[in-house]
Design an enzyme around this catalytic site. Sequence first.
Site, mmCIF file in Angstrom:
data_model
loop_
_atom_site.group_PDB
_atom_site.id
_atom_site.type_symbol
_atom_site.label_atom_id
_atom_site.label_comp_id
_atom_site.label_asym_id
_atom_site.label_seq_id
_atom_site.Cartn_x
_atom_site.Cartn_y
_atom_site.Cartn_z
ATOM 1 N N GLY A 133 13.996 15.160 51.956
ATOM 2 C CA GLY A 133 14.426 16.341 51.205
ATOM 3 C C GLY A 133 14.268 16.130 49.711
ATOM 4 N N SER B 18 11.953 17.054 47.708
ATOM 5 C CA SER B 18 11.105 18.003 46.981
ATOM 6 C C SER B 18 11.887 19.109 46.291
ATOM 7 C CB SER B 18 10.094 18.637 47.946
ATOM 8 O OG SER B 18 10.764 19.411 48.923
ATOM 9 N N SER B 19 13.202 19.180 46.525
ATOM 10 C CA SER B 19 13.983 20.237 45.897
ATOM 11 C C SER B 19 15.455 19.848 45.836
ATOM 12 C CB SER B 19 13.840 21.559 46.670
ATOM 13 O OG SER B 19 14.393 21.438 47.968
ATOM 14 N N GLY B 20 16.225 20.642 45.091
ATOM 15 C CA GLY B 20 17.669 20.489 45.075
ATOM 16 C C GLY B 20 18.165 19.129 44.617
ATOM 17 N N ARG C 14 8.757 18.967 54.261
ATOM 18 C CA ARG C 14 7.783 19.608 55.147
ATOM 19 C C ARG C 14 6.606 20.213 54.397
ATOM 20 N NH1 ARG C 14 10.911 23.893 58.542
ATOM 21 N NH2 ARG C 14 11.888 24.190 56.500
ATOM 22 N N SER D 103 26.392 14.284 52.803
ATOM 23 C CA SER D 103 27.208 15.151 53.642
ATOM 24 C C SER D 103 27.541 16.397 52.833
ATOM 25 C CB SER D 103 28.467 14.420 54.107
ATOM 26 O OG SER D 103 29.261 15.237 54.937
ATOM 27 N N TYR E 251 27.488 24.568 60.250
ATOM 28 C CA TYR E 251 27.219 23.579 59.201
ATOM 29 C C TYR E 251 28.254 22.451 59.165
ATOM 30 C CZ TYR E 251 26.359 21.891 54.400
ATOM 31 O OH TYR E 251 26.095 21.125 53.286
ATOM 32 N N LYS F 22 27.848 18.117 59.317
ATOM 33 C CA LYS F 22 28.167 17.230 58.204
ATOM 34 C C LYS F 22 29.310 16.284 58.556
ATOM 35 C CE LYS F 22 25.048 18.500 55.236
ATOM 36 N NZ LYS F 22 23.998 17.551 54.785
#
Length: 270
Positions: free
Chosen positions: A12, A14-16, A37, A144, A158, A162
């Site tokens: 993950g 690539s962002s955020g 992805r 988390s 969700y 977590k």
Amino acid sequence: MDFYQKHVIITGGSSGIGKATAIMLAAEGAHLSIIARRQDVLLQAQAEIEAVKIFPEQRVVCLSASVTQFDEIQTAITKAIEELGPPTLVITSAGIAHPGYFQELPLTVFEETMNINYFGTLYAIKAALPSMIDQQQGHIVMISSVAGLIGVYGYSAYSPSKFAVRGLAESLRGELKPFDIGVSIVYPPDTDTPQLAAENLTKPYETKLITSSTKIWKPEEVAQVIINGIKRKDFAITPGGEAKILQIGHSLLAPIIHRYFDRIVNQKKE
């Protein structure tokens, strides 16, 4: 922990929060492997990360894979290790949230959320761990959520995913100690990311009321707290006072229980 010329793998990335953490680590001299992805988003993130490199040989490797497919994530991490060597740090930041009323959410939402948030975390660790054990060093950071400390209205898909990440982190914390591999778990509050924007599209009215009074963090703010926590070798990393209160109040006995477990394990070895 010194990140200079160390290999860091981020799912993950690539962002955020994942991308923000990658940029900060690159600014400290780390080599980065980011996994996501979409190749176009990866390449854009790569350019942003490379913009803060501090020496010419510093590398940023982009790998396209779905964290829900173990074969894909194993292939990506194997390639990352071939390119940059065993990782010193692995951060599992890939995740999704799709809030809604329990009775209205299709089962596919629950299954996809668990597959990405929990199994995506587990698969990445499974793939990277053998090389870290061989090196007898390293650190694993699992992302988390505050919703992994307390169940939140509207997050019935969700929150459990977590909570599962939290259980994995607490289980591995003691198990990986003999290999000198540290474990941390991060409980971020709401953060201004593309994921939060997607959540707001399906978030129930009651959930919006519950979360309206909380501060929206910037990804860079959360990333800085994560890096500081890794350097201190904190197990629980809690950006913000609310997350800290929930973590302490919800797990008041956890440090005592951890020490008790460790003592039993050490006695068995003796």
